[in-house]
Design an enzyme around this catalytic site. Structure first.
Site, mmCIF file in Angstrom:
data_model
loop_
_atom_site.group_PDB
_atom_site.id
_atom_site.type_symbol
_atom_site.label_atom_id
_atom_site.label_comp_id
_atom_site.label_asym_id
_atom_site.label_seq_id
_atom_site.Cartn_x
_atom_site.Cartn_y
_atom_site.Cartn_z
ATOM 1 N N SER A 122 -15.670 -18.877 7.768
ATOM 2 C CA SER A 122 -14.927 -18.181 8.827
ATOM 3 C C SER A 122 -15.835 -17.700 9.954
ATOM 4 O O SER A 122 -16.874 -17.077 9.710
ATOM 5 C CB SER A 122 -14.221 -16.974 8.171
ATOM 6 O OG SER A 122 -14.041 -15.941 9.107
ATOM 7 N N GLY A 123 -15.389 -17.953 11.174
ATOM 8 C CA GLY A 123 -16.148 -17.463 12.326
ATOM 9 C C GLY A 123 -16.147 -15.948 12.378
ATOM 10 O O GLY A 123 -17.172 -15.316 12.671
ATOM 11 N N LEU A 124 -14.985 -15.370 12.072
ATOM 12 C CA LEU A 124 -14.867 -13.907 12.096
ATOM 13 C C LEU A 124 -15.849 -13.277 11.104
ATOM 14 O O LEU A 124 -16.590 -12.357 11.432
ATOM 15 C CB LEU A 124 -13.432 -13.502 11.733
ATOM 16 C CG LEU A 124 -13.212 -12.003 11.464
ATOM 17 C CD1 LEU A 124 -13.413 -11.203 12.742
ATOM 18 C CD2 LEU A 124 -11.821 -11.750 10.891
ATOM 19 N N ASP A 183 -16.648 -11.410 16.881
ATOM 20 C CA ASP A 183 -16.152 -12.787 16.777
ATOM 21 C C ASP A 183 -15.838 -13.305 18.181
ATOM 22 O O ASP A 183 -14.708 -13.655 18.498
ATOM 23 C CB ASP A 183 -14.892 -12.774 15.878
ATOM 24 C CG ASP A 183 -14.378 -14.174 15.589
ATOM 25 O OD1 ASP A 183 -15.140 -15.138 15.769
ATOM 26 O OD2 ASP A 183 -13.199 -14.291 15.182
ATOM 27 N N ASP A 208 -15.177 -23.102 10.574
ATOM 28 C CA ASP A 208 -14.431 -22.603 11.723
ATOM 29 C C ASP A 208 -15.332 -22.779 12.945
ATOM 30 O O ASP A 208 -16.256 -22.005 13.167
ATOM 31 C CB ASP A 208 -14.127 -21.117 11.458
ATOM 32 C CG ASP A 208 -13.473 -20.442 12.644
ATOM 33 O OD1 ASP A 208 -13.230 -21.119 13.659
ATOM 34 O OD2 ASP A 208 -13.207 -19.228 12.533
ATOM 35 N N ASP A 247 -14.644 -22.458 16.035
ATOM 36 C CA ASP A 247 -14.121 -21.758 17.222
ATOM 37 C C ASP A 247 -13.548 -22.776 18.215
ATOM 38 O O ASP A 247 -12.784 -23.639 17.822
ATOM 39 C CB ASP A 247 -15.219 -20.889 17.851
ATOM 40 C CG ASP A 247 -15.642 -19.765 16.923
ATOM 41 O OD1 ASP A 247 -14.824 -19.380 16.058
ATOM 42 O OD2 ASP A 247 -16.783 -19.283 17.037
ATOM 43 N N GLU A 303 -10.280 -24.815 17.776
ATOM 44 C CA GLU A 303 -9.024 -24.214 18.234
ATOM 45 C C GLU A 303 -8.858 -24.404 19.735
ATOM 46 O O GLU A 303 -9.850 -24.439 20.477
ATOM 47 C CB GLU A 303 -8.982 -22.729 17.851
ATOM 48 C CG GLU A 303 -10.042 -21.878 18.494
ATOM 49 C CD GLU A 303 -10.198 -20.499 17.839
ATOM 50 O OE1 GLU A 303 -10.535 -20.466 16.640
ATOM 51 O OE2 GLU A 303 -10.002 -19.490 18.520
ATOM 52 N N LYS A 362 -14.655 -17.638 22.815
ATOM 53 C CA LYS A 362 -13.356 -17.397 22.184
ATOM 54 C C LYS A 362 -13.113 -15.907 21.939
ATOM 55 O O LYS A 362 -14.046 -15.087 21.959
ATOM 56 C CB LYS A 362 -13.247 -18.190 20.879
ATOM 57 C CG LYS A 362 -14.276 -17.917 19.811
ATOM 58 C CD LYS A 362 -14.072 -16.671 18.987
ATOM 59 C CE LYS A 362 -12.753 -16.584 18.312
ATOM 60 N NZ LYS A 362 -12.729 -17.267 17.014
ATOM 61 N N ASN A 391 -10.971 -13.478 19.066
ATOM 62 C CA ASN A 391 -10.277 -13.575 17.776
ATOM 63 C C ASN A 391 -8.767 -13.531 17.990
ATOM 64 O O ASN A 391 -8.269 -12.803 18.846
ATOM 65 C CB ASN A 391 -10.719 -12.437 16.843
ATOM 66 C CG ASN A 391 -10.084 -12.582 15.476
ATOM 67 O OD1 ASN A 391 -8.978 -12.100 15.254
ATOM 68 N ND2 ASN A 391 -10.771 -13.258 14.582
ATOM 69 N N SER A 392 -8.067 -14.301 17.177
ATOM 70 C CA SER A 392 -6.620 -14.467 17.382
ATOM 71 C C SER A 392 -5.833 -13.178 17.208
ATOM 72 O O SER A 392 -4.678 -13.087 17.643
ATOM 73 C CB SER A 392 -6.091 -15.512 16.400
ATOM 74 O OG SER A 392 -6.802 -16.705 16.570
ATOM 75 N N ARG A 409 -6.715 -26.823 15.627
ATOM 76 C CA ARG A 409 -6.003 -25.555 15.397
ATOM 77 C C ARG A 409 -5.189 -25.197 16.631
ATOM 78 O O ARG A 409 -5.736 -25.125 17.742
ATOM 79 C CB ARG A 409 -7.027 -24.479 15.090
ATOM 80 C CG ARG A 409 -6.512 -23.065 15.181
ATOM 81 C CD ARG A 409 -7.497 -22.158 14.509
ATOM 82 N NE ARG A 409 -7.381 -20.780 14.928
ATOM 83 C CZ ARG A 409 -8.164 -19.800 14.481
ATOM 84 N NH1 ARG A 409 -9.121 -20.076 13.609
ATOM 85 N NH2 ARG A 409 -8.019 -18.575 14.899
ATOM 86 N N HIS A 427 -1.559 -21.528 13.549
ATOM 87 C CA HIS A 427 -1.915 -20.128 13.310
ATOM 88 C C HIS A 427 -0.815 -19.208 13.854
ATOM 89 O O HIS A 427 -0.138 -19.546 14.815
ATOM 90 C CB HIS A 427 -3.246 -19.812 13.995
ATOM 91 C CG HIS A 427 -3.950 -18.634 13.369
ATOM 92 N ND1 HIS A 427 -3.610 -18.097 12.164
ATOM 93 C CD2 HIS A 427 -5.006 -17.890 13.813
ATOM 94 C CE1 HIS A 427 -4.395 -17.086 11.878
ATOM 95 N NE2 HIS A 427 -5.254 -16.929 12.865
#
Ligand code: SPV
Ligand code: MG
Length: 556
Positions: free
Chosen positions: A59-61, A71, A98, A100, A127, A133, A135-136, A171, A202
Site C-alpha cells: 500500500s502506498g498509504l 501519502d 500500489d 499511485d 490510478e 497524488k 489519498n482517496s 484503478r 474504488h
C-alpha cells in the site's frame, strides 16, 4: 496478455516453478474471490505470508506512513522501490504494488515497471488521478486523469513488462471524484481495451451501493478488485456472490501496529519499567525467528571456515596457600588481592584475552569467597585430604579439549597464545630460565622438567622438545626447565588424560595424586608430551615475596 497466455511459448514456462507474476495473475483470474493483505515493509510482508495470504498489497498509504511521510508522493518512487525490494525478498507470495498515479507520465510508468520487474514484484496498480497524488479519502473533488493519457500509461506498462504474467491493474477513481457510475464504466471499458489485466474500482462510501452497481453493470468483463476500507461492514459473501476477483484489506497491518505501538510506548513511559509489558508482546526470540536467524546459523556452518572451539580452562584453585599465613586466613590464595583485583581475576582476564571464555575453577578452601561473574565453579570438598588430580577429576567433563592451570600463576599473554597454537595433543610450558628465577631447584616444590633437547636461543631454532621426566627431585644435570603450571590437552591428549584419571581412580590413587603423577602416568603409557620453552615472564604465588613480585609483574 490474455492471448499471450494461451500461446505455446508460455507452456514451457508453466512447467517450471511459477514466477511471482504468474502467481498473482492466477489469483486475479481465478474463479474464487481471493484476498490481498496489506504490508508495508519486509517484516509485515513475512507476517502476511505466514498468516496464509496468497498475495500482498504493498500500500502506498501505509508504506508512506511507515516512512513517516504523507501519502502524497512525498517518498520518491525509488525510495518506495527500495522498500519493495525488501518486501519481495522477505516473501515468496506475489506483491501487487500500489503505484499511485505511475510517478509521472507514461515514461515514468515504463521505468517503474522495468524496475519493479527486476525486483521480483508481480504487478502494479495505477490510478487515474494526477501526480502528485492525494489519498482517496482526503477531500471530495479530486481531479481525474484524462482517459486517453491514462490508457497510454497502461499500454506503456504492458509494452515494458518482461515477465508475460506481470499484472497491470487500472484503478478507477471516478467514484472518489464524485463522477458517477457512467464515468466509472466508461473508464473501465477504456482501460480494459488498453490492456489492463484487472480493474480496481474504488469507493469511499460507508455502504457498498456504488460498488455493487458497478459490478452489476460491468458483468466481469475483466477481473474486478475492490478495497472495502470504508464499507467494511459488507459481508464477504456479497463479494463472493458477485464474483469479485480480489478483495484488498488495504491498511490493517499498519493500523494494528499503530495501536500496538502506541499502547506499549504509553505504558512504558508511564511505568518507567518493562515489568508490566514483557509478557504482552512478541519475544526477542520471535523477532529472530521472523528474521530467519536459524537459516543463517545453518549457512554459517556451511560457508564459514570452522574455527576449532577453544579449549575449556580448568583452574585448580582449591588450596589455601598456607605459606602466606594470615593473608590466606579467610580466602584461598587464588583470591589474594593484587593491585585491587583478585589474582584469579588477573588470571581469567589473560585467558579471556586469548579467547578462552569457558572457565571452570575448582574451589576448596574458603570456597564461598571464590566467585567471579566470568567463571563456573566446581567444588572439591575433600581438598584437604586430596591433591590436584582429584580437583582436576572433579572438573573434567566427558569430552573436549582443556587447559589445566594452577590457580596461583600469572603469565604474559604470549605464553598462552603459543601453547594454544601448537598442534600437538599434549603440551606444557616450561621456563628455560628456571635458574634465573632461583638457582636452587629445591628452594620450594618446583616442577622441574627434563626434555629431549635443551632450550636454544639460536636465531632460527624453534625446534620442538618432548618431555622425558618431570618432578621436584630431578638431578641437577638433567634439569632443563620448570613447568609453569599451564598445560593443554587436545583431542587424543584429552582422552588420554581422562583415561589416566580413571586408572588412578580405579587403583585408588586418585586422591593423593598430583599433576606431576598424571604427567608421569601419561609418559609411562607412552603418551608424547610436547614442551614449549619460555624464558621467564611468569610467576606463581607461594609466599609474601611472590606477592610483591606479582604486583611489579602486573604493573610493568
Ligand atoms: C493504499 O492503500 O495506499 C490505497 C488504498 O491506495 S486507499 O488508501 O484506500 O486509497
Ligand atoms: Mg494508495
Amino acid at each position: 496478455m490474455k492471448t499471450e497466455k494461451k500461446s505455446s511459448g508460455l507452456k514451457e514456462k508453466t512447467l517450471r516453478s511459477p514466477t511471482k507474476a504468474q502467481l498473482l495473475y492466477s489469483l486475479l483470474t481465478s474463479e474464487k474471490t481471493e484476498f490481498l493483505m496489506e504490508a508495508h515493509n519486509g517484516l509485515s510482508a513475512k507476517i502476511v505470508q505466514e498468516a496464509g495470504f496468497r498475495g500482498i498489497w504493498a500500500s502506498g498509504l501505509t508504506i508512506s506512513a511507515a516512512l513517516g511521510v504523507r501519502d502524497s508522493n512525498e517518498a520518491s518512487w525509488t525510495q518506495v522501490l527500495e522498500n519493495l525490494e525488501f518486501m519481495s525478498d522477505a516473501a515468496s507470495v506475489p506483491i501487487l504494488v500500489d503505484g499511485d498515479t505511475g510517478y509521472g507520465n507514461f515514461n515514468n510508468v515504463r521505468r517503474a515497471v522495468q524496475k519493479l520487474g527486476q525486483r521480483g514484484i508481480a504487478g502494479i496498480c495505477i490510478e487515474d488521478k494526477l501526480f502528485p497524488k492525494t489519498n482517496s479519502f482526503i477531500g471530495d473533488r479530486q481531479q481525474l486523469a484524462d482517459i486517453d493519457e491514462f490508457c497510454g500509461k497502461i499500454k506503456a506498462a504492458k509494452d515494458t513488462q518482461v515477465d508475460p504474467y506481470f499484472c497491470v491493474v487500472a484503478r478507477i477513481e471516478a467514484f472518489i471524484a464524485n463522477q458517477g457510475i457512467d464515468e466509472a464504466l466508461n473508464r473501465a471499458a477504456a482501460y480494459n481495451e488498453a490492456g489492463a489485466d484487472a480493474i480496481l474500482i474504488h469507493s469511499k462510501q460507508q455502504y457498498p451501493d456504488e460498488i455493487i452497481a458497478f459490478l452489476k453493470d460491468w458483468k466481469n468483463r475483466s477481473p474486478v478488485i475492490i478495497v472495502p476500507t470504508t464499507y467494511f461492514n459488507t459481508p464477504t459473501k456479497t463479494w463472493r456472490d458477485a464474483r469479485v476477483s480480489t478483495v484488498i484489506w488495504a491498511n490493517h497491518n499498519l493500523r494494528a501496529s499503530i495501536t500496538a505501538m502506541k499502547t506499549i510506548s504509553e505504558k512504558i513511559a508511564l511505568h518507567q519499567s518493562l515489568e508490566k509489558v514483557e509478557n504482552t508482546i512478541a519475544t526477542v526470540k520471535d523477532v529472530f525467528e521472523l528474521a530467519g536467524n536459524a537459516e543463517l546459523a545453518e549457512a554459517e556452518k556451511r560457508y564459514l571456515p570452522v574455527k576449532p572451539k577453544p579449549p575449556e580452562a580448568i583452574i585448580l584453585g582449591a588450596s589455601r596457600g598456607s605459606d602466606l599465613g594470615n593473608l590466606t586466613r579467610n580466602i584461598p590464595k587464588c583470591m589474594l588481592n593484587i593491585l585491587g583485583k583478585p589474582l584469579l581475576r588477573h588470571l581469567t582476564n589473560s585467558l579471556i584475552a586469548s579467547g578462552i571464555t569457558d572457565i571452570t575453577v575448582v574451589r576448596g578452601y574458603a570456597k564461598s569467597r571464590v566467585n567471579l561473574p566470568t567463571i563456573k565453579t566446581i567444588d572439591n570438598d575433600e581438598f584437604e585430604d586430596s591433591g590436584e588430580a582429584k580437583s582436576l577429576a572433579c572438573a573434567l567433563n566427558e569430552t573436549g579439549d582443556c587447559l589445566v592451570i594452577y590457580g596461583d600463576v600469572l603469565f604474559r599473554k604470549y605464553i598462552l597464545d603459543r601453547i594454544l597454537s601448537v598442534a600437538e595433543d599434549i603440551v606444557l610450558a616450561a621456563d628455560a630460565l628456571w635458574q634465573q628465577r632461583d638457582p636452587n631447584p629445591k628452594s620450594r616444590t618446583r616442577d622441574l622438567v627434563c626434555c629431549s633437547r635443551i632450550f636454544s636461543s639460536g636465531y632460527l631454532d624453534d625446534g620442538s622438545a618432548t618431555l622425558l621426566e618431570i618432578g621436584p627431585d630431578l638431578e641437577l644435570e638433567k634439569i632443563m626447565g620448570e613447568w609453569i603450571g599451564l598445560a593443554r590437552f587436545n583431542g587424543d591428549g584429552s582422552a588420554a588424560l581422562r583415561q589416566t584419571i580413571e586408572e588412578l581412580r580405579s587403583t585408588e590413587m586418585l586422591d593423593q595424586a598430583s599433576m606431576i603423577d598424571i604427567f608421569n602416568a601419561l609418559l609411562k603409557s607412552g603418551q608424547k608430551i610436547h614442551v614449549v620453552y619460555t624464558t621467564g615472564h611468569w610467576l606463581d604465588v607461594d609466599n609474601p615475596e611472590d606477592l610483591a613480585h606479582a604486583q611489579s609483574f602486573l604493573k610493568s
